[in-house]
Write a protein that holds these residues in place. Structure first.
Motif, PDB file in Angstrom:
ATOM      1  N   MET A 172       0.838  -1.197   0.000  1.00  0.00           N
ATOM      2  CA  MET A 172       0.000   0.000   0.000  1.00  0.00           C
ATOM      3  C   MET A 172       0.874   1.248   0.000  1.00  0.00           C
ATOM      4  N   ARG A 173       0.347   2.310  -0.556  1.00  0.00           N
ATOM      5  CA  ARG A 173       1.081   3.567  -0.667  1.00  0.00           C
ATOM      6  C   ARG A 173       0.427   4.610   0.233  1.00  0.00           C
ATOM      7  N   GLY A 174       1.252   5.420   0.906  1.00  0.00           N
ATOM      8  CA  GLY A 174       0.673   6.417   1.798  1.00  0.00           C
ATOM      9  C   GLY A 174       1.623   7.566   2.079  1.00  0.00           C
ATOM     10  N   LEU A 175       1.105   8.541   2.789  1.00  0.00           N
ATOM     11  CA  LEU A 175       1.826   9.769   3.135  1.00  0.00           C
ATOM     12  C   LEU A 175       2.046   9.809   4.632  1.00  0.00           C
ATOM     13  N   ILE A 176       3.285  10.073   5.063  1.00  0.00           N
ATOM     14  CA  ILE A 176       3.552  10.214   6.499  1.00  0.00           C
ATOM     15  C   ILE A 176       3.042  11.565   6.966  1.00  0.00           C
ATOM     16  N   ILE A 177       2.088  11.544   7.894  1.00  0.00           N
ATOM     17  CA  ILE A 177       1.481  12.790   8.371  1.00  0.00           C
ATOM     18  C   ILE A 177       1.829  13.102   9.829  1.00  0.00           C
ATOM     19  N   ARG A 178       2.517  12.161  10.492  1.00  0.00           N
ATOM     20  CA  ARG A 178       2.880  12.416  11.893  1.00  0.00           C
ATOM     21  C   ARG A 178       4.068  11.543  12.264  1.00  0.00           C
ATOM     22  N   ASN A 179       4.973  12.139  13.061  1.00  0.00           N
ATOM     23  CA  ASN A 179       6.150  11.412  13.537  1.00  0.00           C
ATOM     24  C   ASN A 179       6.340  11.721  15.009  1.00  0.00           C
ATOM     25  N   THR A 180       6.182  10.708  15.855  1.00  0.00           N
ATOM     26  CA  THR A 180       6.336  10.907  17.296  1.00  0.00           C
ATOM     27  C   THR A 180       7.701  10.466  17.793  1.00  0.00           C
ATOM     28  N   GLY A 181       8.585  10.094  16.872  1.00  0.00           N
ATOM     29  CA  GLY A 181       9.917   9.648  17.268  1.00  0.00           C
ATOM     30  C   GLY A 181      10.093   8.166  17.042  1.00  0.00           C
ATOM     31  N   SER A 182       9.203   7.365  17.591  1.00  0.00           N
ATOM     32  CA  SER A 182       9.306   5.917  17.413  1.00  0.00           C
ATOM     33  C   SER A 182       8.223   5.369  16.494  1.00  0.00           C
ATOM     34  N   TRP A 183       7.125   6.097  16.358  1.00  0.00           N
ATOM     35  CA  TRP A 183       6.018   5.683  15.501  1.00  0.00           C
ATOM     36  C   TRP A 183       5.731   6.753  14.450  1.00  0.00           C
ATOM     37  N   TYR A 184       5.233   6.297  13.307  1.00  0.00           N
ATOM     38  CA  TYR A 184       4.810   7.195  12.236  1.00  0.00           C
ATOM     39  C   TYR A 184       3.342   6.914  11.916  1.00  0.00           C
ATOM     40  N   THR A 185       2.576   7.973  11.698  1.00  0.00           N
ATOM     41  CA  THR A 185       1.207   7.797  11.220  1.00  0.00           C
ATOM     42  C   THR A 185       1.205   7.993   9.715  1.00  0.00           C
ATOM     43  N   VAL A 186       0.689   7.001   9.001  1.00  0.00           N
ATOM     44  CA  VAL A 186       0.640   7.043   7.538  1.00  0.00           C
ATOM     45  C   VAL A 186      -0.814   7.079   7.096  1.00  0.00           C
ATOM     46  N   ARG A 187      -1.112   8.039   6.207  1.00  0.00           N
ATOM     47  CA  ARG A 187      -2.451   8.139   5.609  1.00  0.00           C
ATOM     48  C   ARG A 187      -2.352   7.579   4.199  1.00  0.00           C
ATOM     49  N   THR A 188      -3.062   6.490   3.936  1.00  0.00           N
ATOM     50  CA  THR A 188      -2.959   5.834   2.640  1.00  0.00           C
ATOM     51  C   THR A 188      -3.721   6.626   1.579  1.00  0.00           C
ATOM     52  N   ASP A 189      -3.504   6.269   0.321  1.00  0.00           N
ATOM     53  CA  ASP A 189      -4.205   6.920  -0.781  1.00  0.00           C
ATOM     54  C   ASP A 189      -5.714   6.724  -0.672  1.00  0.00           C
ATOM     55  N   GLU A 190      -6.125   5.672   0.042  1.00  0.00           N
ATOM     56  CA  GLU A 190      -7.555   5.413   0.237  1.00  0.00           C
ATOM     57  C   GLU A 190      -8.116   6.098   1.473  1.00  0.00           C
ATOM     58  N   GLY A 191      -7.252   6.808   2.219  1.00  0.00           N
ATOM     59  CA  GLY A 191      -7.711   7.544   3.385  1.00  0.00           C
ATOM     60  C   GLY A 191      -7.608   6.802   4.696  1.00  0.00           C
TER      61      GLY A 191
END
Length: 311
Positions: free
Chosen positions: A1-20
């Motif tokens: 799956m493809r997505g955009l990193i929208i948040r970085n807390t240092g150890s974790w990343y939140t990724v929003r995929t192309d499907e939302g």
């Protein structure tokens, strides 16, 4: 799956995929072994490939797509490594204050030079204009005139009064913008005006030292109501340059680069050489003394091969 990193807390990343969809992600272990000299191999703004886990909520970041650009600073605790502030941005909005607290010109110039090196346009936002006395307003006018003459767009605003916010919104519309600056310059208050649902924490500056206190502890992307995205980052006290050769530093000072074409020697360092057009311009006042001091401080970084925080 493809997505955009929208948040970085240092150890974790939140990724929003192309499907939302949103996934909490970790970087795959082997991905860190690809020669990336950075404290964070991926950053907010990166487009990545992920493999979701069995729980449907977490995923592994397997690969990163080629970046259009990015902006880095030297990691404050690891002098041989960089810290990627954001990736794939159209603009960096540098929020500065003339007082309460004062942003040093050295910090501004280091940020501008790094942005030039990584081909990121910069908008300088002079905030807290409602707090300035007559002397500070005169200083604001001088600084804005200096940077406009070099070719940078400058805006003056007051986050608390809302003045200049409309003009700022127009500059950000449709763009992916990095929001950066020292702690205490009012970034979080500006963010709450630009993205009302952001709910960013704000804090009063230290009355004792007239310095800001960190209220943003991680990087996060917000979606602007008028279109576009804003990447909020923790406030930074110093801006150590990274991955610049000594002879390249002057290339990232726009007015130096223009003047250097008239230097007698092609490898002029603009420090002592006879026939140096840059030194001549500094003496004549056509290049600001503050800019030259910033340039020398960056050469000092190269000489000592270590990060030196801005005063």
């Amino acid at each position: 799956m493809r997505g955009l990193i929208i948040r970085n807390t240092g150890s974790w990343y939140t990724v929003r995929t192309d499907e939302g969809q949103l996934f909490d992600c970790k970087v795959k272990g082997t991905f860190r072994l690809k020669g990336i000299r950075s404290t964070n191999p991926v950053a907010v703004g990166d487009v990545v490939a992920i493999t979701p886990g069995a729980d449907g909520q977490t995923a592994l970041i397997e690969a990163i797509e080629a970046r259009r650009n990015y902006i880095v600073r030297r990691a404050s605790n690891l002098s041989k490594q960089s810290h990627i502030i954001a990736a794939n941005v159209d603009l960096a909005a540098l929020v500065v204050t003339v007082a309460h607290p004062e942003t040093s010109t050295t910090f501004i110039d280091r940020f501008l030079a790094s942005a030039e090196a990584y081909r990121v346009s910069v908008l300088i936002v002079f905030n807290k204009t409602d707090l300035y006395d007559a002397r500070e307003r005169e200083r604001l006018a001088q600084l804005a005139a200096l940077y406009r003459a070099i070719g940078y767009t400058c805006l003056c605003c007051s986050a608390t009064e809302g003045s200049g916010i409309g003009e700022l919104q127009r500059e950000l519309c449709g763009k992916t913008t990095l929001l950066s600056g020292n702690s205490g310059v009012g970034k979080s208050t500006l963010l709450n005006l630009l993205v009302p649902e952001a709910g960013a924490r704000t804090a009063e500056i230290s009355a004792t030292h007239d310095m800001g206190m960190h209220t943003t502890t991680f990087s996060q992307m917000y979606f602007l109501p008028q279109g576009g995205m804003l990447i909020d980052t923790p406030g930074i006290k110093g801006f150590g340059t990274f991955d610049m050769e000594r002879e390249e530093v002057s290339h990232y000072f726009r007015e130096f680069f223009l003047e250097s074409a008239r230097c007698r020697f092609g490898n002029c360092t603009h420090t002592h050489e006879p026939g140096c057009a840059v030194l001549g311009a500094v003496e004549a006042g056509t290049i600001a003394q503050s800019r030259y001091v910033s340039y020398l401080s960056m050469l000092g970084d190269k000489d000592e091969d270590r990060y030196r925080p801005s005063p």
